[in-house]
Structure formats: C-alpha cells, structure tokens
Scaffold this motif. Structure first.
Motif, PDB file in Angstrom:
ATOM      1  N   ASP A  54       0.840  -1.198   0.000  1.00 42.40           N
ATOM      2  CA  ASP A  54       0.000   0.000   0.000  1.00 42.40           C
ATOM      3  C   ASP A  54       0.875   1.248   0.000  1.00 42.40           C
ATOM      4  OD1 ASP A  54       0.907   0.412   2.603  1.00 42.40           O
ATOM      5  OD2 ASP A  54      -0.934  -0.267   3.545  1.00 42.40           O
ATOM      6  N   ASP A  55       0.243   2.421   0.056  1.00 40.30           N
ATOM      7  CA  ASP A  55       1.018   3.658  -0.050  1.00 40.30           C
ATOM      8  C   ASP A  55       1.865   3.943   1.182  1.00 40.30           C
ATOM      9  OD1 ASP A  55      -1.065   4.172   1.643  1.00 40.30           O
ATOM     10  OD2 ASP A  55      -1.839   5.907   0.557  1.00 40.30           O
ATOM     11  N   GLU A  56       1.700   3.150   2.245  1.00 39.78           N
ATOM     12  CA  GLU A  56       2.564   3.259   3.424  1.00 39.78           C
ATOM     13  C   GLU A  56       3.676   2.210   3.406  1.00 39.78           C
ATOM     14  OE1 GLU A  56       2.412   5.585   5.707  1.00 39.78           O
ATOM     15  OE2 GLU A  56       0.679   6.557   4.781  1.00 39.78           O
ATOM     16  N   GLY A  57       3.705   1.390   2.345  1.00 36.25           N
ATOM     17  CA  GLY A  57       4.745   0.372   2.225  1.00 36.25           C
ATOM     18  C   GLY A  57       4.392  -0.950   2.877  1.00 36.25           C
ATOM     19  N   ARG A  58       3.167  -1.102   3.380  1.00 43.15           N
ATOM     20  CA  ARG A  58       2.761  -2.342   4.045  1.00 43.15           C
ATOM     21  C   ARG A  58       2.390  -3.402   3.012  1.00 43.15           C
ATOM     22  NH1 ARG A  58       0.071   1.724   7.533  1.00 43.15           N
ATOM     23  NH2 ARG A  58      -1.598   1.680   5.977  1.00 43.15           N
ATOM     24  N   PHE A  59       2.857  -4.634   3.228  1.00 42.20           N
ATOM     25  CA  PHE A  59       2.583  -5.727   2.297  1.00 42.20           C
ATOM     26  C   PHE A  59       1.100  -6.082   2.307  1.00 42.20           C
ATOM     27  CE2 PHE A  59       7.122  -6.705   3.285  1.00 42.20           C
ATOM     28  CZ  PHE A  59       7.608  -6.577   1.999  1.00 42.20           C
ATOM     29  N   GLU A  60       0.518  -6.165   1.095  1.00 41.30           N
ATOM     30  CA  GLU A  60      -0.852  -6.641   0.942  1.00 41.30           C
ATOM     31  C   GLU A  60      -0.898  -7.995   0.239  1.00 41.30           C
ATOM     32  OE1 GLU A  60      -3.206  -3.687  -0.982  1.00 41.30           O
ATOM     33  OE2 GLU A  60      -3.267  -2.375   0.777  1.00 41.30           O
ATOM     34  N   LEU A  61       0.071  -8.225  -0.649  1.00 43.75           N
ATOM     35  CA  LEU A  61       0.145  -9.498  -1.380  1.00 43.75           C
ATOM     36  C   LEU A  61       1.612  -9.843  -1.597  1.00 43.75           C
ATOM     37  CD1 LEU A  61      -1.180 -11.772  -3.124  1.00 43.75           C
ATOM     38  CD2 LEU A  61      -0.980 -10.211  -5.072  1.00 43.75           C
ATOM     39  N   VAL A  62       1.989 -11.077  -1.284  1.00 46.44           N
ATOM     40  CA  VAL A  62       3.360 -11.554  -1.516  1.00 46.44           C
ATOM     41  C   VAL A  62       3.279 -12.969  -2.063  1.00 46.44           C
ATOM     42  CG1 VAL A  62       4.361 -10.123   0.310  1.00 46.44           C
ATOM     43  CG2 VAL A  62       3.585 -12.429   0.858  1.00 46.44           C
ATOM     44  N   ASN A  63       4.290 -13.378  -2.827  1.00 46.99           N
ATOM     45  CA  ASN A  63       4.314 -14.755  -3.310  1.00 46.99           C
ATOM     46  C   ASN A  63       5.283 -15.592  -2.479  1.00 46.99           C
ATOM     47  OD1 ASN A  63       6.747 -13.780  -4.282  1.00 46.99           O
ATOM     48  ND2 ASN A  63       6.556 -14.737  -6.300  1.00 46.99           N
ATOM     49  N   GLU A  64       5.315 -16.887  -2.792  1.00 51.02           N
ATOM     50  CA  GLU A  64       6.114 -17.822  -1.994  1.00 51.02           C
ATOM     51  C   GLU A  64       7.599 -17.507  -2.087  1.00 51.02           C
ATOM     52  OE1 GLU A  64       5.280 -20.125   0.123  1.00 51.02           O
ATOM     53  OE2 GLU A  64       3.147 -19.717  -0.124  1.00 51.02           O
ATOM     54  N   ALA A  65       8.044 -17.004  -3.242  1.00 46.97           N
ATOM     55  CA  ALA A  65       9.468 -16.702  -3.404  1.00 46.97           C
ATOM     56  C   ALA A  65       9.902 -15.645  -2.398  1.00 46.97           C
ATOM     57  CB  ALA A  65       9.747 -16.236  -4.829  1.00 46.97           C
ATOM     58  N   LEU A  66       9.091 -14.611  -2.201  1.00 42.64           N
ATOM     59  CA  LEU A  66       9.439 -13.583  -1.224  1.00 42.64           C
ATOM     60  C   LEU A  66       9.442 -14.156   0.186  1.00 42.64           C
ATOM     61  CD1 LEU A  66      10.085 -10.668  -0.527  1.00 42.64           C
ATOM     62  CD2 LEU A  66       7.633 -10.211  -0.421  1.00 42.64           C
ATOM     63  N   CYS A  67       8.445 -14.998   0.476  1.00 42.24           N
ATOM     64  CA  CYS A  67       8.384 -15.620   1.806  1.00 42.24           C
ATOM     65  C   CYS A  67       9.636 -16.438   2.080  1.00 42.24           C
ATOM     66  CB  CYS A  67       7.135 -16.505   1.918  1.00 42.24           C
ATOM     67  SG  CYS A  67       5.577 -15.608   1.857  1.00 42.24           S
ATOM     68  N   GLU A  68      10.121 -17.135   1.041  1.00 36.99           N
ATOM     69  CA  GLU A  68      11.314 -17.970   1.215  1.00 36.99           C
ATOM     70  C   GLU A  68      12.541 -17.125   1.517  1.00 36.99           C
ATOM     71  OE1 GLU A  68      13.927 -21.249  -1.327  1.00 36.99           O
ATOM     72  OE2 GLU A  68      11.884 -20.727  -1.945  1.00 36.99           O
ATOM     73  N   PHE A  69      12.711 -16.026   0.782  1.00 37.62           N
ATOM     74  CA  PHE A  69      13.850 -15.148   1.054  1.00 37.62           C
ATOM     75  C   PHE A  69      13.718 -14.483   2.423  1.00 37.62           C
ATOM     76  CE2 PHE A  69      14.636 -15.252  -3.570  1.00 37.62           C
ATOM     77  CZ  PHE A  69      16.010 -15.395  -3.570  1.00 37.62           C
ATOM     78  N   ALA A  70      12.482 -14.077   2.764  1.00 38.45           N
ATOM     79  CA  ALA A  70      12.271 -13.370   4.036  1.00 38.45           C
ATOM     80  C   ALA A  70      12.343 -14.294   5.231  1.00 38.45           C
ATOM     81  CB  ALA A  70      10.918 -12.658   4.007  1.00 38.45           C
ATOM     82  N   GLY A  71      12.076 -15.585   5.022  1.00 44.81           N
ATOM     83  CA  GLY A  71      12.035 -16.520   6.149  1.00 44.81           C
ATOM     84  C   GLY A  71      10.779 -16.343   6.984  1.00 44.81           C
ATOM     85  N   LEU A  72       9.702 -15.838   6.374  1.00 47.29           N
ATOM     86  CA  LEU A  72       8.445 -15.585   7.069  1.00 47.29           C
ATOM     87  C   LEU A  72       7.287 -16.019   6.177  1.00 47.29           C
ATOM     88  CD1 LEU A  72       9.266 -11.980   8.328  1.00 47.29           C
ATOM     89  CD2 LEU A  72       9.022 -13.993   9.804  1.00 47.29           C
ATOM     90  N   SER A  73       6.146 -16.330   6.800  1.00 51.53           N
ATOM     91  CA  SER A  73       4.967 -16.710   6.034  1.00 51.53           C
ATOM     92  C   SER A  73       4.248 -15.465   5.513  1.00 51.53           C
ATOM     93  CB  SER A  73       4.004 -17.519   6.909  1.00 51.53           C
ATOM     94  OG  SER A  73       3.483 -16.697   7.946  1.00 51.53           O
ATOM     95  N   ALA A  74       3.328 -15.686   4.599  1.00 52.96           N
ATOM     96  CA  ALA A  74       2.566 -14.562   4.039  1.00 52.96           C
ATOM     97  C   ALA A  74       1.761 -13.851   5.121  1.00 52.96           C
ATOM     98  CB  ALA A  74       1.641 -15.060   2.924  1.00 52.96           C
TER      99      ALA A  74
END
Length: 605
Positions: free
Chosen positions: A283-303
């Motif tokens: 969103d316009d504040e930078g908060r995640f609204e949608l992420v895919n599995e690839a990002l979750c894997e790099f981040a080490g966190l679930s959606a």
C-alpha cells in the motif's frame, strides 16, 4: 394527515362543539378518562387527531375543513362522530338537505342522539377508533406490499416465485433481462427450462430436500439463457410457508463476469506463486498486501506474518532504506522505477542481487494506492557478468599492450623503409588502430549490457545539435546538415549520445566521397520521437543492417564498425525503441530510430 396511536398514547380527540353546554359536558367527560385527550389548540386542518366529535352547528360551520381533513387522511379513516340533539334532527330527516346530501354521507361516520349515557358514548367512540386502527393497519400493509413490489420490479437481481409444485407464478423484469425469456413465455412453466445440463442430479436432489424441509437453499448454479448462452448465478431459494409451504421465492444474481474474473485471478495468483522471483503488492505506506512464496522464502516468514509489515522486518536497513526511497519515487511521479539491490536477509540468512521493476498501483477508481514490484533474481547473472568483465579487462589490457608494441614497430618500419615494405607497415598500423578501436567499443558494450539502464528524459533535438557540432569540428571535411525542432523529448538512456555519434562517424568513415554528406532529421509526432540519419555513401551491407534492426548474431564483420552497430542496437533496445534501415535516394542509407516521446518538462541534453 395521519397519526398512529402507540399502545400507551392517549387517544387524541378534536371537539368541534358549537353549543357551550355540549362542550362543557364533553370536556368534563374527556377529563374523567385518562385515555383521551382533547386537541383543540390548533385549527383542525393542522391538528394531529384520531377522532373528531361535532354537533350540528359545528358541522355546519366546519364542514369544508372536515371534508378536507378526511380527504387528506385517505386511504386511512379519520372518524367523525356527530352528537345530534332532537332539535337538530332535521339535519338527517330529509335527503334534500344540503348538509345531508353533500356533507353527512361523506363526512360523518357515526351519529349519536342526545342525551345519551356515558357508557354508550364510550362504546361508540371505541367502535370508531377500532375502525381507524384497522384502516391504519391495512394502509401500512398496503404500503409495504407496494414498496416490496416496487423493490422487486426495480431489482437488478432476477427474482421469480413458484407454487408448491415448482411452477412459475411471477418473474420480475431482471429475470427477463438475465434469461432472455418474457414473463408470458415462462408463467406456468418450471425453472427447468433454464436447465443447462451442467449441474448434477445430486445438486437438484439436495436443493429440493432443503427447501421442502422449510430451509433456505444458497449455491451457485450454471443455467442457460433463451439464446443458448450459459451463465453462472448465485441462487437463493426460500420457502413461503404458514403451516405448510404455499410458494417458493428465488433470487438469482448473475455472477458470470465475476466468476470469469475470479477464475482469471486464481490462475494469475497460481502463476505468481510459482514464480521463483519475489513479487509483492504494497500500500502507499509500504505495508505488504500481497506476496508470493518466493518472497516468503527469502524473508524466512509466512505470508500471514508479512501482511501489514514492510522490508525492515527481514532485511538489512541499508537495502530497506533504498527500497523505501524508490517506492516514494514511484508514488510521487506515478511512473515505474527500476533499480538494483543486494539485500541481506537476516532471518533466512540468504543473500541475492535483484533487479527490481516497481510500478505504481491504482485501484478500480484509478486512485494511486500503492506499488507493485517484481524482483528478478540476477545473482548468477551478476556473477557471470563480473567474470566476463574480468576476462574482458584482461583481454583488452593484453590486446592494447600488444597492439601498442605492434603499432610502434610497424610505424618504425614505415618511417625507416620505402616501397612495398613501407606500404605493408602502413597497413599494419591501420589494422592495429582498427583493433584498438574495436577494443574500446567492446568495452562500451560490456558496460552497457552489464549495468541496469538508467532511463531519463532527454531533449533529443538539443543532443543532435551538440553531437553534430562536436563531430563537425573533429571532421571538418564532412558536411553535416541538422534539421531538428526546438525541443523533442524522449525517454532513453544517457548513452544515446554514443549511438548518434557512432552512426554519424560510421557514415563518414565508410563514405566513398571526398566530401561526405550527412543529414540529421528529427520529428516529434504523437507518442514517438523519430531520429533519422541519412548519408550519401555506398550503402550499408545487409549483414550490418541485420545487426541494427534485429540484433542477430553475425559471422563475418571485417572492421571495427561491426561492434559499433551492436552498441547502437543495444542502446536503442534498452531505450524501448526500434530501428529501421532503408536505401536513400538517389544513393546512400537512411537509418530511422523511434523512441518513446514524453512531455518536455525537466528534460536534459
């Protein structure tokens, strides 16, 4: 005029009593009954009342107002009770009386002869008030039925009613619009005429089992319109019952487009989830609204853990700050931004190099509400590029050193000899110069392909004038004619100057005339800036045309201009432009480059 009496409200009675004795008696009677209140402090046409009590003279004086009040109250009943003494009996004794003909039948609802006992008066008043209450209830129900009918008729949802056997007794206009059937065609039929054959027998068995048990059925259904087209609806069917089911009412919402969109979104979501490159919507504040599995894997966190958070949760501060700046840039300009980052993922321990394309994200009302980013993992590509750069540096260093020695020796031979030996030495010097030029162009191509292109708004007209002036001073034998508008702004890389210089110098170097003639033309039309370089030379070989137009591999380039044309091709390609090469008239070559045109604001040379 209407007044609905609540259970605890007193009955509001308006007395129109002309006789003072009658008024006094009625006033005392009302005062002795807490359930009644006299309302006579407003004109009768403005008063809120449940019952009006009049005597003969009051009827004569106020007959017009009474008729007006009763007419205004219709269709509900505003009862009027006439208290009539024996001396006023002539009011109703003849049907020729003006009062009797024009007022009595339309205005008075009950006549009471005076004198009378209080109990009888109370009974008469109660009977009139019961009639009023019934008329109010009937009017309220009629209004509800009318409102319901109007709502059903105006509804955008298909609504139909069947009898207990399932035969259609009513359909609304939306049903006709959705199904294509007119009401006259379907009344008396069953909804089976919509059967598409797509639903199983078990579906209909469960449907009937549910509604016959007095419960509501809700589910999607695929039906068929009159023209044979299938449509998907969300259908609700409810029984109408007292002790037994009297009818069924069904509401269908056409969700065909919604279902198609939902299916497309699911396919897109599945594709996004399977991609190996991180993709995110913020969103316009930078908060995640949608992420895919690839990002979750790099981040080490679930959606779910990432939802509502930002990059600072799992990334080193330096990389997160870079992303934050570029997000702000995309939001401020409303334009896509591209950048490279090498974040350290603190939770997963991973490291990677990403080339990110971040786009402004607009909602369904075209309001800018956030950004959408695709992060291409180029870690392996960056490593191969680094290795190629090392190899390129080594080769060019060794080549330059060896060519410098060869050129020096050849130049010495040329100056110390004559005849065929001097000519051979001259050719060696020329080839050495060509190879050194090729090395420099190779370096430019390596740098171009190894870096993320920096796209800016450039005034191509000003750039063309500057390039022509520089080359003209360097090569005064050539005639360079420049015909450009005052401004022509395009989005391109800063290296576009090199592309223009290469095309002009290449045309001069390969001209077969003592005075090469070069024309530079620029035209800004619509969404395109067209750059044309026209020469009067012998023409450009087909193999080199392929390099400029398609970027296809070539086998037999015999001079340094080959790599120069490759450099032009890649600069234009990275600028999202295109190139055409045609023969000029009467001789020569015309090269046309098309670039994306933008507004002139904030353009640089």
């Amino acid at each position: 005029m209407e007044h609905t009496t609540q259970p605890d409200d007193p009955v509001r009675i308006y007395p129109l009593i002309a006789d003072s004795g009658n008024r006094r008696v009625l006033g005392k009677w009302l005062a002795d009954h807490e359930t009644y209140v006299a309302v006579d402090d407003h004109p009768i046409t403005e008063a809120d009342i449940d019952l009006c009590i009049v005597d003969g003279e009051g009827l004569r004086r106020h007959r017009d107002d009474l008729e007006s009040v009763k007419n205004e109250a219709r269709p509900t009943l505003l009862p009027v009770l006439l208290l009539l003494s024996e001396r006023d009996a002539e009011i109703i004794a003849t049907d020729r009386s003006e009062i009797a003909d024009n007022v009595l039948m339309s205005t008075v609802d009950e006549v009471v002869s005076l004198p009378m006992r209080q109990a009888e008066l109370e009974w008469r008043i109660g009977a009139l008030l019961r009639l009023r209450s019934q008329s109010l209830e009937l009017d309220a129900k009629t209004k509800k039925l009318r409102q319901f009918r109007e709502a059903v008729e105006a509804s955008g949802h298909a609504i139909f009613i069947t009898d207990p056997d399932g035969r259609l007794t009513y359909v609304n206009p939306a049903f006709e619009s959705v199904t294509g059937y007119d009401a006259e065609e379907v009344i008396g039929e069953t909804p089976a005429l919509l059967n598409s054959g797509e639903m199983s027998e078990t579906y209909y068995e469960k449907l009937w089992e549910t509604i016959e048990a007095g419960e509501t059925w809700e589910a999607e259904i695929v039906d068929r319109r009159k023209d044979g087209e299938l449509y998907t609806a969300y259908q609700t069917i409810a029984p109408i019952a007292d002790d037994e089911v009297r009818a069924f009412v069904a509401v269908q919402t056409d969700i065909t487009e919604h279902k198609q969109l939902r299916d497309r979104l699911k396919r897109h979501r599945d594709i996004i989830q399977q991609l190996e490159d991180p993709i995110m919507l913020q969103d316009d504040e930078g908060r995640f609204e949608l992420v895919n599995e690839a990002l979750c894997e790099f981040a080490g966190l679930s959606a779910s853990e990432l939802a509502g958070r930002d990059e600072y949760l799992f990334m080193d501060d330096e990389a997160a700050e870079t992303i934050e700046r570029r997000k702000s840039e995309a939001l401020d300009t409303g334009e896509p931004v591209r950048y490279s980052i090498s974040p350290e993922f603190e939770r997963s321990g991973k490291e990677a190099v990403f080339r990110t394309s971040r786009y402004p994200y607009y909602n369904e009302t075209d309001e800018l509400v956030g950004t959408f980013a695709i992060c291409r993992d180029v870690t392996d590509l960056e490593e191969r590029t680094r290795q190629l750069r090392v190899l390129d540096n080594i080769l060019r260093h060794n080549l330059r050193n060896d060519l410098t020695v060869i050129r020096g020796l050849a130049d010495r031979i040329r100056t110390e000899s004559s005849g065929e030996t001097a000519e051979t030495a001259e050719r060696i010097v020329s080839h050495a110069d060509d190879l050194m030029t090729t090395g420099e162009k190779s370096r430019s191509i390596t740098e171009l392909l190894g870096e993320e292109p920096e796209i800016k708004r450039i005034d191509i007209a000003s750039l063309a004038r500057s390039v022509a002036e520089g080359i003209g001073a360097e090569r005064p034998a050539a005639l360079i004619d420049v015909d450009v508008p005052e401004r022509a702004t395009a989005e391109t890389t800063f290296k576009f100057r090199e592309a223009m210089e290469e095309l002009i110098k290449n045309a001069i170097d390969h001209s077969d005339r003592e005075t090469p003639s070069i024309e530079i033309r620029i035209l800004a039309t619509g969404d395109t800036v067209e750059v044309r370089v026209v020469d009067d030379g012998p023409g450009i070989p087909a193999v080199e045309r392929d390099v400029l137009v398609t970027g296809r591999a070539i086998d037999d380039l015999y001079h340094g201009s080959g790599l120069g044309l490759w450099l032009v091709y890649w600069i234009v390609e990275q600028s999202d432009g295109s190139i055409d090469v045609t023969d000029a008239e009467p001789r020569g070559t015309e090269i046309e480059i098309r670039l994306p045109r933008v507004e002139d604001d904030d353009a640089v040379e």
